[in-house]
Scaffold this motif. Sequence first.
Motif, PDB file in Angstrom:
ATOM      1  N   ASN A 232       0.799  -1.231   0.000  1.00 49.67           N
ATOM      2  CA  ASN A 232       0.000   0.000   0.000  1.00 49.67           C
ATOM      3  C   ASN A 232       0.831   1.281   0.000  1.00 49.67           C
ATOM      4  OD1 ASN A 232      -2.321   1.615   0.050  1.00 49.67           O
ATOM      5  ND2 ASN A 232      -2.517   1.518   2.278  1.00 49.67           N
ATOM      6  N   THR A 233       1.601   1.513  -1.040  1.00 54.16           N
ATOM      7  CA  THR A 233       2.262   2.811  -1.225  1.00 54.16           C
ATOM      8  C   THR A 233       1.340   3.749  -1.999  1.00 54.16           C
ATOM      9  OG1 THR A 233       4.495   1.885  -1.165  1.00 54.16           O
ATOM     10  CG2 THR A 233       4.225   3.978  -2.318  1.00 54.16           C
ATOM     11  N   ASP A 234       1.324   4.987  -1.622  1.00 51.21           N
ATOM     12  CA  ASP A 234       0.447   5.964  -2.271  1.00 51.21           C
ATOM     13  C   ASP A 234       0.682   6.008  -3.781  1.00 51.21           C
ATOM     14  OD1 ASP A 234      -1.448   8.015  -2.494  1.00 51.21           O
ATOM     15  OD2 ASP A 234       0.076   9.575  -2.244  1.00 51.21           O
ATOM     16  N   SER A 235      -0.400   5.898  -4.540  1.00 50.50           N
ATOM     17  CA  SER A 235      -0.424   6.031  -6.004  1.00 50.50           C
ATOM     18  C   SER A 235       0.208   4.852  -6.754  1.00 50.50           C
ATOM     19  CB  SER A 235       0.242   7.338  -6.464  1.00 50.50           C
ATOM     20  OG  SER A 235      -0.407   8.458  -5.893  1.00 50.50           O
ATOM     21  N   GLN A 236       0.707   3.853  -6.030  1.00 47.64           N
ATOM     22  CA  GLN A 236       1.259   2.673  -6.689  1.00 47.64           C
ATOM     23  C   GLN A 236       0.127   1.683  -7.032  1.00 47.64           C
ATOM     24  OE1 GLN A 236       5.208   2.048  -6.924  1.00 47.64           O
ATOM     25  NE2 GLN A 236       4.481   4.124  -7.230  1.00 47.64           N
ATOM     26  N   GLN A 237       0.294   0.961  -8.146  1.00 48.39           N
ATOM     27  CA  GLN A 237      -0.692  -0.022  -8.578  1.00 48.39           C
ATOM     28  C   GLN A 237      -0.339  -1.396  -8.012  1.00 48.39           C
ATOM     29  OE1 GLN A 237      -0.168   0.813 -12.875  1.00 48.39           O
ATOM     30  NE2 GLN A 237      -2.380   1.140 -12.907  1.00 48.39           N
ATOM     31  N   TYR A 238      -1.374  -2.134  -7.586  1.00 51.43           N
ATOM     32  CA  TYR A 238      -1.194  -3.451  -6.980  1.00 51.43           C
ATOM     33  C   TYR A 238      -2.107  -4.470  -7.639  1.00 51.43           C
ATOM     34  CZ  TYR A 238       1.435  -1.147  -3.274  1.00 51.43           C
ATOM     35  OH  TYR A 238       2.390  -0.435  -2.578  1.00 51.43           O
ATOM     36  N   ILE A 239      -1.650  -5.716  -7.597  1.00 51.44           N
ATOM     37  CA  ILE A 239      -2.488  -6.836  -8.003  1.00 51.44           C
ATOM     38  C   ILE A 239      -2.493  -7.846  -6.859  1.00 51.44           C
ATOM     39  CG2 ILE A 239      -0.631  -8.156  -9.137  1.00 51.44           C
ATOM     40  CD1 ILE A 239      -4.247  -7.760 -10.461  1.00 51.44           C
ATOM     41  N   ALA A 240      -3.665  -8.418  -6.600  1.00 54.74           N
ATOM     42  CA  ALA A 240      -3.807  -9.403  -5.527  1.00 54.74           C
ATOM     43  C   ALA A 240      -4.598 -10.593  -6.050  1.00 54.74           C
ATOM     44  CB  ALA A 240      -4.514  -8.789  -4.320  1.00 54.74           C
ATOM     45  N   TYR A 241      -4.108 -11.790  -5.759  1.00 53.56           N
ATOM     46  CA  TYR A 241      -4.818 -13.028  -6.061  1.00 53.56           C
ATOM     47  C   TYR A 241      -5.303 -13.571  -4.721  1.00 53.56           C
ATOM     48  CZ  TYR A 241      -2.135 -12.251 -10.306  1.00 53.56           C
ATOM     49  OH  TYR A 241      -1.574 -11.681 -11.426  1.00 53.56           O
ATOM     50  N   VAL A 242      -6.625 -13.633  -4.560  1.00 55.07           N
ATOM     51  CA  VAL A 242      -7.253 -13.803  -3.252  1.00 55.07           C
ATOM     52  C   VAL A 242      -8.107 -15.074  -3.257  1.00 55.07           C
ATOM     53  CG1 VAL A 242      -8.759 -12.703  -1.557  1.00 55.07           C
ATOM     54  CG2 VAL A 242      -7.284 -11.287  -3.004  1.00 55.07           C
ATOM     55  N   TYR A 243      -7.938 -15.913  -2.231  1.00 51.84           N
ATOM     56  CA  TYR A 243      -8.592 -17.217  -2.200  1.00 51.84           C
ATOM     57  C   TYR A 243      -9.296 -17.442  -0.863  1.00 51.84           C
ATOM     58  CZ  TYR A 243      -5.390 -18.290  -6.087  1.00 51.84           C
ATOM     59  OH  TYR A 243      -4.680 -18.277  -7.266  1.00 51.84           O
ATOM     60  N   ALA A 244     -10.532 -17.911  -0.949  1.00 56.61           N
ATOM     61  CA  ALA A 244     -11.274 -18.393   0.213  1.00 56.61           C
ATOM     62  C   ALA A 244     -11.514 -19.889   0.034  1.00 56.61           C
ATOM     63  CB  ALA A 244     -12.605 -17.656   0.349  1.00 56.61           C
ATOM     64  N   PRO A 245     -11.511 -20.676   1.107  1.00 51.41           N
ATOM     65  CA  PRO A 245     -11.651 -22.130   0.965  1.00 51.41           C
ATOM     66  C   PRO A 245     -13.053 -22.539   0.547  1.00 51.41           C
ATOM     67  CG  PRO A 245     -11.694 -21.508   3.272  1.00 51.41           C
ATOM     68  CD  PRO A 245     -11.366 -20.253   2.513  1.00 51.41           C
ATOM     69  N   ILE A 246     -13.120 -23.568  -0.294  1.00 51.92           N
ATOM     70  CA  ILE A 246     -14.376 -24.176  -0.709  1.00 51.92           C
ATOM     71  C   ILE A 246     -14.289 -25.665  -0.393  1.00 51.92           C
ATOM     72  CG2 ILE A 246     -15.930 -24.685  -2.629  1.00 51.92           C
ATOM     73  CD1 ILE A 246     -15.860 -21.718  -1.950  1.00 51.92           C
ATOM     74  N   GLN A 247     -15.170 -26.141   0.450  1.00 47.36           N
ATOM     75  CA  GLN A 247     -15.108 -27.534   0.871  1.00 47.36           C
ATOM     76  C   GLN A 247     -15.139 -28.468  -0.337  1.00 47.36           C
ATOM     77  OE1 GLN A 247     -16.917 -29.045   4.670  1.00 47.36           O
ATOM     78  NE2 GLN A 247     -18.381 -29.940   3.252  1.00 47.36           N
ATOM     79  N   GLY A 248     -14.206 -29.388  -0.368  1.00 49.90           N
ATOM     80  CA  GLY A 248     -14.124 -30.350  -1.454  1.00 49.90           C
ATOM     81  C   GLY A 248     -13.403 -29.857  -2.684  1.00 49.90           C
ATOM     82  N   TYR A 249     -12.986 -28.563  -2.692  1.00 52.36           N
ATOM     83  CA  TYR A 249     -12.287 -28.013  -3.859  1.00 52.36           C
ATOM     84  C   TYR A 249     -10.963 -27.353  -3.499  1.00 52.36           C
ATOM     85  CZ  TYR A 249     -10.982 -24.634  -7.428  1.00 52.36           C
ATOM     86  OH  TYR A 249     -10.258 -23.887  -8.326  1.00 52.36           O
ATOM     87  N   SER A 250     -10.916 -26.599  -2.410  1.00 54.69           N
ATOM     88  CA  SER A 250      -9.667 -25.908  -2.047  1.00 54.69           C
ATOM     89  C   SER A 250      -9.496 -25.898  -0.539  1.00 54.69           C
ATOM     90  CB  SER A 250      -9.654 -24.474  -2.589  1.00 54.69           C
ATOM     91  OG  SER A 250     -10.710 -23.709  -2.031  1.00 54.69           O
ATOM     92  N   LYS A 251      -8.231 -25.888  -0.126  1.00 56.62           N
ATOM     93  CA  LYS A 251      -7.939 -25.846   1.304  1.00 56.62           C
ATOM     94  C   LYS A 251      -6.603 -25.159   1.513  1.00 56.62           C
ATOM     95  CE  LYS A 251      -7.983 -28.697   5.488  1.00 56.62           C
ATOM     96  NZ  LYS A 251      -8.136 -30.069   6.045  1.00 56.62           N
ATOM     97  N   PHE A 252      -6.505 -24.373   2.592  1.00 52.39           N
ATOM     98  CA  PHE A 252      -5.312 -23.597   2.917  1.00 52.39           C
ATOM     99  C   PHE A 252      -4.981 -23.873   4.375  1.00 52.39           C
ATOM    100  CE2 PHE A 252      -8.139 -21.499  -0.082  1.00 52.39           C
ATOM    101  CZ  PHE A 252      -7.358 -21.600  -1.230  1.00 52.39           C
ATOM    102  N   GLY A 253      -4.129 -24.853   4.583  1.00 49.09           N
ATOM    103  CA  GLY A 253      -3.884 -25.326   5.936  1.00 49.09           C
ATOM    104  C   GLY A 253      -2.414 -25.429   6.274  1.00 49.09           C
ATOM    105  N   SER A 254      -2.115 -26.233   7.301  1.00 52.75           N
ATOM    106  CA  SER A 254      -0.745 -26.395   7.764  1.00 52.75           C
ATOM    107  C   SER A 254      -0.563 -27.798   8.306  1.00 52.75           C
ATOM    108  CB  SER A 254      -0.413 -25.362   8.843  1.00 52.75           C
ATOM    109  OG  SER A 254      -1.220 -25.579   9.996  1.00 52.75           O
TER     110      SER A 254
END
Length: 361
Positions: A232-254
Amino acid sequence: MAYTTIDDGSPHFQNALYTGNGNAGKEITLDSANYSGEYVGQAITPDFIWGKCLNLTQNHNAFDSSRGITTKRIAIDEQDAENDDSTTITAVSSDSITLGNSNNLNNADDSFVMWLWAANGGSRTTFTESGNNPGGGYQANTTAGFSIVDYVGTGSAGTVSHGLGAAPEYMIVKNRNAATDWAVYHRRASSAGNDSYLQLNNNSAVATAGTVWNDTSPSSSVFTVGTNTKTNTDSQQYIAYVYAPIQGYSKFGSYTGNGNNDGPFIYLGFRPAYFLLKNISASQHWYCFDSARSPINPSNSAQQASNNGTEETGYPMDFLSNGFKIRHNDNAWNGNGNTFVYAAFAEHPFVSSKGVPITAR
Protein backbone atom coordinates in the motif's frame (compact mmCIF):
# COMPACT_ATOMS: atom_id res chain seq x y z
CA MET A 1 -26.17 -30.46 3.59
CA ALA A 2 -24.06 -31.11 0.49
CA TYR A 3 -20.44 -32.00 1.10
CA THR A 4 -19.24 -29.82 -1.76
CA THR A 5 -20.66 -27.54 -4.43
CA ILE A 6 -17.92 -28.46 -6.93
CA ASP A 7 -17.91 -32.06 -8.14
CA ASP A 8 -15.45 -31.25 -10.92
CA GLY A 9 -12.66 -28.73 -10.39
CA SER A 10 -11.65 -28.44 -14.05
CA PRO A 11 -13.81 -25.40 -14.97
CA HIS A 12 -12.14 -23.49 -12.12
CA PHE A 13 -8.59 -24.84 -12.04
CA GLN A 14 -6.47 -26.85 -14.48
CA ASN A 15 -2.89 -27.89 -15.08
CA ALA A 16 -1.49 -27.74 -18.61
CA LEU A 17 1.65 -29.49 -19.84
CA TYR A 18 3.13 -28.91 -23.29
CA THR A 19 6.29 -28.66 -25.35
CA GLY A 20 7.19 -25.32 -26.93
CA ASN A 21 7.85 -24.92 -30.66
CA GLY A 22 9.19 -21.35 -30.77
CA ASN A 23 6.55 -20.25 -33.28
CA ALA A 24 3.82 -17.66 -32.82
CA GLY A 25 0.35 -19.19 -32.99
CA LYS A 26 1.02 -22.31 -30.92
CA GLU A 27 -2.29 -23.35 -29.37
CA ILE A 28 -2.78 -25.17 -26.07
CA THR A 29 -6.16 -26.91 -25.75
CA LEU A 30 -7.75 -26.81 -22.30
CA ASP A 31 -10.81 -29.06 -22.58
CA SER A 32 -9.31 -32.39 -21.50
CA ALA A 33 -5.97 -34.14 -21.19
CA ASN A 34 -4.85 -32.87 -17.80
CA TYR A 35 -6.18 -35.68 -15.62
CA SER A 36 -5.23 -39.32 -15.37
CA GLY A 37 -7.48 -42.25 -16.21
CA GLU A 38 -10.68 -42.06 -18.23
CA TYR A 39 -11.99 -38.75 -16.97
CA VAL A 40 -11.99 -35.83 -19.40
CA GLY A 41 -12.05 -32.37 -17.83
CA GLN A 42 -14.30 -29.53 -18.89
CA ALA A 43 -13.16 -26.40 -20.68
CA ILE A 44 -11.76 -23.52 -18.65
CA THR A 45 -11.42 -19.84 -19.51
CA PRO A 46 -8.35 -18.91 -17.45
CA ASP A 47 -8.12 -15.47 -15.88
CA PHE A 48 -4.90 -16.11 -13.96
CA ILE A 49 -2.09 -17.97 -15.75
CA TRP A 50 1.09 -19.01 -13.91
CA GLY A 51 3.61 -20.59 -16.28
CA LYS A 52 7.15 -22.00 -16.00
CA CYS A 53 9.69 -23.73 -18.20
CA LEU A 54 10.57 -26.99 -16.45
CA ASN A 55 13.96 -27.75 -17.97
CA LEU A 56 15.52 -24.28 -18.25
CA THR A 57 16.53 -21.63 -15.73
CA GLN A 58 13.77 -19.10 -16.48
CA ASN A 59 11.34 -16.99 -14.51
CA HIS A 60 7.90 -18.00 -13.35
CA ASN A 61 5.49 -15.82 -15.34
CA ALA A 62 2.12 -14.45 -14.17
CA PHE A 63 -0.60 -13.09 -16.47
CA ASP A 64 -4.18 -12.15 -15.64
CA SER A 65 -7.25 -10.73 -17.36
CA SER A 66 -7.61 -7.77 -15.00
CA ARG A 67 -4.23 -6.27 -15.93
CA GLY A 68 -4.40 -7.52 -19.54
CA ILE A 69 -3.70 -11.21 -20.06
CA THR A 70 -2.05 -10.65 -23.45
CA THR A 71 -0.18 -7.47 -22.57
CA LYS A 72 1.19 -7.53 -18.99
CA ARG A 73 3.55 -9.97 -17.29
CA ILE A 74 4.99 -10.18 -13.78
CA ALA A 75 7.78 -12.54 -12.71
CA ILE A 76 6.72 -14.45 -9.60
CA ASP A 77 10.19 -15.50 -8.44
CA GLU A 78 11.73 -12.01 -8.25
CA GLN A 79 11.03 -8.45 -7.10
CA ASP A 80 10.79 -6.81 -10.52
CA ALA A 81 7.91 -4.53 -11.46
CA GLU A 82 5.35 -5.48 -14.09
CA ASN A 83 6.50 -5.63 -17.72
CA ASP A 84 4.73 -4.90 -20.99
CA ASP A 85 4.59 -8.18 -22.91
CA SER A 86 2.54 -8.87 -26.05
CA THR A 87 4.59 -11.78 -27.43
CA THR A 88 4.14 -14.44 -24.72
CA ILE A 89 0.34 -14.97 -24.67
CA THR A 90 -1.51 -13.64 -27.71
CA ALA A 91 -5.06 -14.96 -27.15
CA VAL A 92 -7.20 -16.77 -24.56
CA SER A 93 -10.54 -18.38 -25.43
CA SER A 94 -13.05 -20.63 -23.70
CA ASP A 95 -10.96 -23.72 -24.42
CA SER A 96 -7.46 -22.69 -25.47
CA ILE A 97 -4.45 -20.42 -25.00
CA THR A 98 -2.51 -19.14 -27.99
CA LEU A 99 1.17 -18.38 -27.52
CA GLY A 100 3.52 -15.98 -29.26
CA ASN A 101 7.14 -16.73 -30.03
CA SER A 102 8.54 -15.47 -26.71
CA ASN A 103 10.92 -17.80 -24.90
CA ASN A 104 9.03 -17.08 -21.68
CA LEU A 105 6.48 -19.82 -22.42
CA ASN A 106 7.29 -21.13 -25.91
CA ASN A 107 10.96 -21.95 -26.30
CA ALA A 108 11.37 -24.60 -29.01
CA ASP A 109 11.55 -28.22 -27.77
CA ASP A 110 11.44 -27.26 -24.08
CA SER A 111 8.90 -28.48 -21.50
CA PHE A 112 6.43 -26.14 -19.82
CA VAL A 113 3.71 -26.24 -17.19
CA MET A 114 0.85 -23.79 -16.68
CA TRP A 115 -1.41 -23.55 -13.65
CA LEU A 116 -4.72 -21.93 -14.56
CA TRP A 117 -7.48 -20.36 -12.46
CA ALA A 118 -10.81 -18.96 -13.65
CA ALA A 119 -12.18 -15.79 -12.08
CA ASN A 120 -14.97 -13.86 -13.84
CA GLY A 121 -13.98 -13.84 -17.50
CA GLY A 122 -12.22 -10.49 -17.20
CA SER A 123 -15.38 -8.69 -16.04
CA ARG A 124 -14.50 -6.41 -13.10
CA THR A 125 -16.64 -4.81 -10.43
CA THR A 126 -15.10 -1.45 -9.63
CA PHE A 127 -14.86 0.33 -6.29
CA THR A 128 -13.75 3.92 -5.65
CA GLU A 129 -11.18 5.30 -3.27
CA SER A 130 -12.81 6.37 -0.03
CA GLY A 131 -10.73 8.10 2.62
CA ASN A 132 -7.71 5.85 3.15
CA ASN A 133 -9.38 2.88 1.45
CA PRO A 134 -7.85 2.17 -1.97
CA GLY A 135 -9.94 2.21 -5.15
CA GLY A 136 -9.78 -0.42 -7.88
CA GLY A 137 -11.72 -3.43 -9.06
CA TYR A 138 -12.23 -7.14 -8.52
CA GLN A 139 -13.42 -10.04 -10.62
CA ALA A 140 -14.66 -12.76 -8.32
CA ASN A 141 -15.52 -16.40 -8.86
CA THR A 142 -17.55 -16.94 -5.69
CA THR A 143 -18.28 -20.57 -6.60
CA ALA A 144 -14.57 -21.42 -6.48
CA GLY A 145 -13.51 -18.84 -3.88
CA PHE A 146 -11.11 -16.95 -6.13
CA SER A 147 -10.85 -13.24 -6.87
CA ILE A 148 -8.38 -11.10 -8.80
CA VAL A 149 -8.17 -7.67 -7.20
CA ASP A 150 -6.42 -4.62 -8.63
CA TYR A 151 -6.11 -1.44 -6.61
CA VAL A 152 -4.18 1.82 -6.26
CA GLY A 153 -2.48 2.40 -2.92
CA THR A 154 -3.22 5.32 -0.63
CA GLY A 155 -0.19 5.09 1.68
CA SER A 156 -2.42 4.94 4.76
CA ALA A 157 -4.04 1.91 6.37
CA GLY A 158 -7.30 1.01 4.65
CA THR A 159 -9.48 -1.78 3.32
CA VAL A 160 -9.76 -3.33 -0.16
CA SER A 161 -12.90 -5.07 -1.47
CA HIS A 162 -12.50 -8.60 -2.82
CA GLY A 163 -16.06 -9.68 -3.70
CA LEU A 164 -15.88 -13.27 -2.42
CA GLY A 165 -18.55 -13.12 0.28
CA ALA A 166 -16.27 -15.27 2.47
CA ALA A 167 -13.09 -14.49 4.38
CA PRO A 168 -9.92 -15.21 2.39
CA GLU A 169 -7.37 -17.56 3.91
CA TYR A 170 -4.63 -17.14 1.29
CA MET A 171 -3.62 -14.02 -0.66
CA ILE A 172 -0.60 -13.04 -2.75
CA VAL A 173 -0.05 -9.34 -3.47
CA LYS A 174 2.45 -7.52 -5.70
CA ASN A 175 3.32 -3.87 -6.21
CA ARG A 176 3.15 -3.58 -10.00
CA ASN A 177 5.20 -0.38 -10.21
CA ALA A 178 8.20 -1.10 -8.01
CA ALA A 179 10.85 -3.73 -7.31
CA THR A 180 9.39 -5.15 -4.10
CA ASP A 181 8.77 -8.60 -2.68
CA TRP A 182 5.51 -10.44 -3.20
CA ALA A 183 3.57 -10.38 0.09
CA VAL A 184 1.68 -13.53 1.05
CA TYR A 185 -1.08 -13.80 3.63
CA HIS A 186 -1.84 -17.32 4.86
CA ARG A 187 -4.26 -17.92 7.69
CA ARG A 188 -2.06 -20.60 9.26
CA ALA A 189 1.05 -18.41 9.07
CA SER A 190 -0.70 -15.74 11.13
CA SER A 191 -1.36 -17.90 14.18
CA ALA A 192 0.89 -15.64 16.24
CA GLY A 193 -0.91 -12.53 14.97
CA ASN A 194 -1.93 -10.89 11.74
CA ASP A 195 1.34 -8.99 11.52
CA SER A 196 2.77 -12.21 9.98
CA TYR A 197 3.52 -12.45 6.29
CA LEU A 198 5.51 -14.53 3.80
CA GLN A 199 7.32 -13.59 0.59
CA LEU A 200 6.60 -15.66 -2.51
CA ASN A 201 9.78 -14.70 -4.38
CA ASN A 202 12.29 -15.87 -1.77
CA ASN A 203 12.95 -18.59 0.78
CA SER A 204 12.54 -16.54 3.95
CA ALA A 205 10.74 -17.97 6.97
CA VAL A 206 7.60 -16.24 8.20
CA ALA A 207 8.25 -12.57 9.03
CA THR A 208 6.36 -9.97 11.03
CA ALA A 209 5.47 -6.38 10.22
CA GLY A 210 2.26 -4.74 11.33
CA THR A 211 2.38 -2.45 8.31
CA VAL A 212 1.68 -5.21 5.74
CA TRP A 213 -1.88 -6.27 6.71
CA ASN A 214 -2.29 -3.62 9.42
CA ASP A 215 -2.45 -6.53 11.92
CA THR A 216 -6.03 -7.25 10.78
CA SER A 217 -7.68 -10.46 9.55
CA PRO A 218 -9.51 -10.39 6.20
CA SER A 219 -13.30 -10.31 6.38
CA SER A 220 -15.99 -11.67 4.07
CA SER A 221 -15.93 -8.40 2.11
CA VAL A 222 -12.49 -6.77 2.49
CA PHE A 223 -8.84 -7.34 3.30
CA THR A 224 -6.80 -4.70 5.12
CA VAL A 225 -3.52 -3.14 4.03
CA GLY A 226 -1.20 -1.00 6.10
CA THR A 227 1.52 1.39 4.97
CA ASN A 228 4.11 -1.12 3.73
CA THR A 229 5.32 -0.66 0.15
CA LYS A 230 4.56 -4.34 -0.51
CA THR A 231 0.84 -3.70 -0.13
CA ASN A 232 0.00 0.00 0.00
CA THR A 233 2.26 2.81 -1.22
CA ASP A 234 0.45 5.96 -2.27
CA SER A 235 -0.42 6.03 -6.00
CA GLN A 236 1.26 2.67 -6.69
CA GLN A 237 -0.69 -0.02 -8.58
CA TYR A 238 -1.19 -3.45 -6.98
CA ILE A 239 -2.49 -6.84 -8.00
CA ALA A 240 -3.81 -9.40 -5.53
CA TYR A 241 -4.82 -13.03 -6.06
CA VAL A 242 -7.25 -13.80 -3.25
CA TYR A 243 -8.59 -17.22 -2.20
CA ALA A 244 -11.27 -18.39 0.21
CA PRO A 245 -11.65 -22.13 0.96
CA ILE A 246 -14.38 -24.18 -0.71
CA GLN A 247 -15.11 -27.53 0.87
CA GLY A 248 -14.12 -30.35 -1.45
CA TYR A 249 -12.29 -28.01 -3.86
CA SER A 250 -9.67 -25.91 -2.05
CA LYS A 251 -7.94 -25.85 1.30
CA PHE A 252 -5.31 -23.60 2.92
CA GLY A 253 -3.88 -25.33 5.94
CA SER A 254 -0.74 -26.39 7.76
CA TYR A 255 1.02 -29.47 9.09
CA THR A 256 4.03 -30.33 11.25
CA GLY A 257 6.94 -32.27 9.76
CA ASN A 258 8.34 -35.40 11.39
CA GLY A 259 11.69 -35.61 9.57
CA ASN A 260 10.93 -39.17 8.49
CA ASN A 261 10.55 -40.86 5.10
CA ASP A 262 7.19 -42.05 6.43
CA GLY A 263 5.99 -38.47 6.61
CA PRO A 264 2.65 -37.00 7.64
CA PHE A 265 -0.63 -37.55 5.81
CA ILE A 266 -2.51 -34.31 5.17
CA TYR A 267 -6.28 -34.64 4.83
CA LEU A 268 -7.81 -32.33 2.24
CA GLY A 269 -11.19 -33.89 1.48
CA PHE A 270 -10.24 -34.16 -2.19
CA ARG A 271 -7.68 -35.55 -4.58
CA PRO A 272 -5.30 -32.64 -5.26
CA ALA A 273 -4.63 -31.43 -8.77
CA TYR A 274 -2.12 -28.90 -7.43
CA PHE A 275 -0.63 -27.78 -4.18
CA LEU A 276 1.95 -25.23 -3.11
CA LEU A 277 3.77 -25.57 0.19
CA LYS A 278 6.30 -23.64 2.29
CA ASN A 279 8.32 -24.37 5.40
CA ILE A 280 7.58 -21.26 7.48
CA SER A 281 9.92 -22.24 10.32
CA ALA A 282 13.11 -22.06 8.27
CA SER A 283 14.71 -20.58 5.17
CA GLN A 284 13.34 -22.98 2.57
CA HIS A 285 11.87 -22.38 -0.88
CA TRP A 286 8.23 -22.61 -1.91
CA TYR A 287 7.43 -25.78 -3.88
CA CYS A 288 4.72 -26.54 -6.45
CA PHE A 289 3.37 -30.03 -7.12
CA ASP A 290 0.65 -31.12 -9.56
CA SER A 291 -1.08 -34.24 -10.82
CA ALA A 292 -0.30 -33.50 -14.47
CA ARG A 293 3.46 -33.85 -14.10
CA SER A 294 3.03 -36.82 -11.73
CA PRO A 295 -0.22 -38.62 -12.58
CA ILE A 296 0.95 -41.87 -10.95
CA ASN A 297 2.18 -42.23 -7.37
CA PRO A 298 4.68 -41.61 -6.03
CA SER A 299 4.88 -38.04 -7.26
CA ASN A 300 8.53 -37.19 -7.86
CA SER A 301 8.27 -33.80 -9.60
CA ALA A 302 8.72 -30.61 -7.59
CA GLN A 303 9.14 -27.09 -8.94
CA GLN A 304 10.45 -24.31 -6.74
CA ALA A 305 8.16 -21.30 -6.97
CA SER A 306 10.56 -18.88 -5.32
CA ASN A 307 13.41 -19.11 -7.81
CA ASN A 308 13.93 -19.64 -11.52
CA GLY A 309 15.57 -23.07 -11.35
CA THR A 310 14.62 -26.22 -13.21
CA GLU A 311 12.24 -28.92 -12.02
CA GLU A 312 13.54 -31.21 -9.27
CA THR A 313 12.91 -34.95 -8.97
CA GLY A 314 13.50 -37.70 -6.43
CA TYR A 315 11.44 -36.38 -3.51
CA PRO A 316 8.40 -38.69 -3.45
CA MET A 317 4.94 -38.06 -2.11
CA ASP A 318 1.52 -39.52 -2.88
CA PHE A 319 -1.55 -37.80 -4.30
CA LEU A 320 -4.44 -39.64 -2.64
CA SER A 321 -8.22 -39.56 -3.06
CA ASN A 322 -8.62 -37.51 0.12
CA GLY A 323 -5.28 -35.71 0.52
CA PHE A 324 -1.55 -36.17 0.18
CA LYS A 325 1.16 -38.16 1.97
CA ILE A 326 4.76 -37.01 2.42
CA ARG A 327 7.30 -39.76 1.70
CA HIS A 328 10.62 -37.97 2.11
CA ASN A 329 12.50 -36.40 5.00
CA ASP A 330 13.74 -33.31 3.15
CA ASN A 331 13.57 -30.17 5.30
CA ALA A 332 11.83 -28.26 2.52
CA TRP A 333 8.57 -30.15 3.15
CA ASN A 334 9.16 -32.44 6.14
CA GLY A 335 11.66 -30.89 8.56
CA ASN A 336 11.21 -32.42 12.00
CA GLY A 337 9.04 -30.15 14.17
CA ASN A 338 8.82 -27.49 11.46
CA THR A 339 5.53 -25.89 10.46
CA PHE A 340 4.45 -25.97 6.83
CA VAL A 341 1.64 -24.08 5.13
CA TYR A 342 0.01 -25.11 1.88
CA ALA A 343 -2.55 -24.08 -0.74
CA ALA A 344 -4.29 -27.00 -2.46
CA PHE A 345 -6.85 -27.27 -5.28
CA ALA A 346 -8.87 -30.32 -6.25
CA GLU A 347 -8.98 -32.59 -9.22
CA HIS A 348 -12.19 -33.95 -7.72
CA PRO A 349 -13.67 -34.22 -4.20
CA PHE A 350 -13.47 -37.33 -2.05
CA VAL A 351 -17.26 -37.20 -1.60
CA SER A 352 -19.49 -35.59 -4.22
CA SER A 353 -22.29 -33.07 -3.66
CA LYS A 354 -24.67 -36.08 -3.55
CA GLY A 355 -22.70 -37.78 -0.80
CA VAL A 356 -21.18 -40.37 -3.11
CA PRO A 357 -17.50 -41.27 -2.63
CA ILE A 358 -15.36 -40.56 -5.68
CA THR A 359 -12.28 -42.74 -5.75
CA ALA A 360 -11.48 -42.63 -9.47
CA ARG A 361 -12.62 -41.01 -12.69
